[in-house]
Design a protein around this motif. Structure first.
Motif, PDB file in Angstrom:
ATOM      1  N   TYR A 171       0.823  -1.207   0.000  1.00 31.57           N
ATOM      2  CA  TYR A 171       0.000   0.000   0.000  1.00 31.57           C
ATOM      3  C   TYR A 171       0.861   1.261   0.000  1.00 31.57           C
ATOM      4  N   SER A 172       0.306   2.325  -0.586  1.00 26.43           N
ATOM      5  CA  SER A 172       0.959   3.625  -0.630  1.00 26.43           C
ATOM      6  C   SER A 172       0.639   4.406   0.641  1.00 26.43           C
ATOM      7  N   PRO A 173       1.261   5.593   0.827  1.00 25.19           N
ATOM      8  CA  PRO A 173       0.935   6.421   2.003  1.00 25.19           C
ATOM      9  C   PRO A 173      -0.527   6.862   2.045  1.00 25.19           C
ATOM     10  N   THR A 174      -1.203   6.893   0.885  1.00 26.14           N
ATOM     11  CA  THR A 174      -2.619   7.271   0.849  1.00 26.14           C
ATOM     12  C   THR A 174      -3.522   6.043   0.918  1.00 26.14           C
ATOM     13  N   ASP A 175      -2.918   4.885   1.233  1.00 26.48           N
ATOM     14  CA  ASP A 175      -3.638   3.615   1.392  1.00 26.48           C
ATOM     15  C   ASP A 175      -4.157   3.052   0.071  1.00 26.48           C
ATOM     16  N   ALA A 176      -3.547   3.449  -1.032  1.00 31.36           N
ATOM     17  CA  ALA A 176      -3.901   2.863  -2.328  1.00 31.36           C
ATOM     18  C   ALA A 176      -3.126   1.558  -2.504  1.00 31.36           C
ATOM     19  N   LEU A 177      -3.811   0.543  -3.035  1.00 27.56           N
ATOM     20  CA  LEU A 177      -3.156  -0.743  -3.282  1.00 27.56           C
ATOM     21  C   LEU A 177      -2.227  -0.601  -4.484  1.00 27.56           C
ATOM     22  N   LEU A 178      -0.935  -0.816  -4.269  1.00 30.78           N
ATOM     23  CA  LEU A 178       0.057  -0.666  -5.335  1.00 30.78           C
ATOM     24  C   LEU A 178       0.376  -1.980  -6.034  1.00 30.78           C
ATOM     25  N   LYS A 179       0.422  -3.050  -5.262  1.00 29.66           N
ATOM     26  CA  LYS A 179       0.841  -4.334  -5.829  1.00 29.66           C
ATOM     27  C   LYS A 179       0.337  -5.464  -4.959  1.00 29.66           C
ATOM     28  N   GLU A 180       0.045  -6.600  -5.609  1.00 31.76           N
ATOM     29  CA  GLU A 180      -0.355  -7.804  -4.881  1.00 31.76           C
ATOM     30  C   GLU A 180       0.411  -8.987  -5.458  1.00 31.76           C
ATOM     31  N   ILE A 181       1.078  -9.723  -4.597  1.00 27.58           N
ATOM     32  CA  ILE A 181       1.808 -10.915  -5.009  1.00 27.58           C
ATOM     33  C   ILE A 181       1.496 -12.021  -4.004  1.00 27.58           C
ATOM     34  N   SER A 182       2.007 -13.211  -4.261  1.00 28.21           N
ATOM     35  CA  SER A 182       1.734 -14.312  -3.345  1.00 28.21           C
ATOM     36  C   SER A 182       2.908 -15.285  -3.309  1.00 28.21           C
ATOM     37  N   SER A 183       2.934 -16.086  -2.268  1.00 27.62           N
ATOM     38  CA  SER A 183       3.918 -17.167  -2.144  1.00 27.62           C
ATOM     39  C   SER A 183       3.184 -18.461  -1.851  1.00 27.62           C
ATOM     40  N   GLN A 184       3.778 -19.571  -2.263  1.00 24.70           N
ATOM     41  CA  GLN A 184       3.202 -20.883  -1.999  1.00 24.70           C
ATOM     42  C   GLN A 184       4.244 -21.763  -1.328  1.00 24.70           C
ATOM     43  N   THR A 185       3.858 -22.325  -0.206  1.00 25.99           N
ATOM     44  CA  THR A 185       4.740 -23.238   0.519  1.00 25.99           C
ATOM     45  C   THR A 185       4.108 -24.621   0.508  1.00 25.99           C
ATOM     46  N   PHE A 186       4.842 -25.594   0.000  1.00 26.76           N
ATOM     47  CA  PHE A 186       4.311 -26.957  -0.093  1.00 26.76           C
ATOM     48  C   PHE A 186       4.407 -27.641   1.265  1.00 26.76           C
ATOM     49  N   ILE A 187       3.300 -28.231   1.685  1.00 26.02           N
ATOM     50  CA  ILE A 187       3.237 -28.909   2.983  1.00 26.02           C
ATOM     51  C   ILE A 187       3.382 -30.409   2.772  1.00 26.02           C
ATOM     52  N   ASN A 188       4.446 -30.958   3.360  1.00 23.54           N
ATOM     53  CA  ASN A 188       4.736 -32.383   3.187  1.00 23.54           C
ATOM     54  C   ASN A 188       4.983 -32.996   4.566  1.00 23.54           C
ATOM     55  N   GLY A 189       3.928 -33.549   5.149  1.00 25.84           N
ATOM     56  CA  GLY A 189       4.035 -34.124   6.477  1.00 25.84           C
ATOM     57  C   GLY A 189       3.695 -33.105   7.554  1.00 25.84           C
ATOM     58  N   ASN A 190       3.901 -33.499   8.822  1.00 22.83           N
ATOM     59  CA  ASN A 190       3.652 -32.577   9.930  1.00 22.83           C
ATOM     60  C   ASN A 190       4.730 -32.738  10.997  1.00 22.83           C
ATOM     61  N   MET A 191       4.713 -31.800  11.922  1.00 24.87           N
ATOM     62  CA  MET A 191       5.781 -31.737  12.916  1.00 24.87           C
ATOM     63  C   MET A 191       5.887 -33.000  13.761  1.00 24.87           C
ATOM     64  N   TYR A 192       4.781 -33.750  13.891  1.00 26.46           N
ATOM     65  CA  TYR A 192       4.821 -34.947  14.713  1.00 26.46           C
ATOM     66  C   TYR A 192       5.646 -36.059  14.067  1.00 26.46           C
ATOM     67  N   ASP A 193       5.933 -35.917  12.781  1.00 27.09           N
ATOM     68  CA  ASP A 193       6.805 -36.895  12.128  1.00 27.09           C
ATOM     69  C   ASP A 193       8.201 -36.867  12.734  1.00 27.09           C
ATOM     70  N   ASP A 194       8.539 -35.730  13.358  1.00 29.53           N
ATOM     71  CA  ASP A 194       9.875 -35.576  13.935  1.00 29.53           C
ATOM     72  C   ASP A 194       9.900 -35.908  15.419  1.00 29.53           C
ATOM     73  N   ASP A 195       8.798 -36.421  15.932  1.00 31.63           N
ATOM     74  CA  ASP A 195       8.709 -36.758  17.357  1.00 31.63           C
ATOM     75  C   ASP A 195       9.049 -38.235  17.512  1.00 31.63           C
ATOM     76  N   PHE A 196      10.276 -38.498  17.888  1.00 25.46           N
ATOM     77  CA  PHE A 196      10.721 -39.875  18.039  1.00 25.46           C
ATOM     78  C   PHE A 196      10.716 -40.271  19.523  1.00 25.46           C
TER      79      PHE A 196
END
Length: 201
Positions: A171-196
């Motif tokens: 956003y600009s100082p006048t609150d105008a939307l200047l740009k929109e982008i995105s990111s994608q993170t691939f989810i493979n498994g969960n944290m409990y896989d590391d609980d040994f």
């Protein structure tokens, strides 16, 4: 004296103003003429033509100038993949011209918003990251890796083999939307896989 002012944008007439019966003062100077009601400025080439006329004749003078538009771009670098329950790191770089990037907001899946913090850069080139994490585990992480933890954590129940998409809005100082982008993170498994758990023999 009569003054007619014509305004052109990229060669197309967009405004005409006419004022009549202008009278000079004792020094022979005419009053300043202010023009209102002009359309909002756009990027492009403007030409202003002023025509003055009285009993003795007509005079014309033209002025030409270019208005540069607002330009903004942004790139994002984020954790490409991880297990749910862990945190995503992201850095947004903003590049602007004729304006400034005043704030960057991250929109998480489900609609939650995170206001990113400016962590570097200067002028028209700025760097933004998630706010610093706080609490016991964040302090442990920071002490262990000698850094500042700036992560957004993926819910541990997030579906496996899917993407966690974050939208970033600049956003600009006048609150105008200047740009929109995105990111994608691939989810493979969960944290409990590391609980040994090791059973005692």
């Amino acid at each position: 004296l009569t003054l007619e002012t014509e305004v052109y944008h990229n060669g197309k007439s967009i405004f005409t103003h006419r004022r009549e019966n202008l009278q000079a003062n004792a020094a022979g100077n005419y009053p300043e003429t202010l023009i209102s009601g002009l359309p909002l400025a756009k990027a492009g080439v403007y030409q202003v033509i002023c025509t003055v006329s009285d009993y003795s004749g007509t005079g014309i003078k033209a002025y030409k100038f270019t208005v540069e538009g607002v330009r903004a771009d942004a790139t994002v670098s984020a954790t490409p993949s991880l297990k749910s329950g862990y945190g995503i790191w992201a850095t947004v770089n903003t590049i602007t011209k004729n304006t400034a990037a005043a704030r960057v907001v991250a929109i998480l899946p489900g609609g939650a918003q995170v206001k990113m913090e400016r962590t570097g850069g200067s002028g028209d080139n700025l760097t933004w990251q998630f706010p610093a994490n706080t609490g016991k585990y964040a302090n442990q992480y920071n002490n262990k890796f000698r850094t500042v933890s700036r992560q957004v954590f993926v819910p541990v129940k997030w579906p496996d083999n899917t993407y966690y998409t974050i939208i970033y809005r600049v956003y600009s100082p006048t609150d105008a939307l200047l740009k929109e982008i995105s990111s994608q993170t691939f989810i493979n498994g969960n944290m409990y896989d590391d609980d040994f758990t090791v059973k005692a023999k």
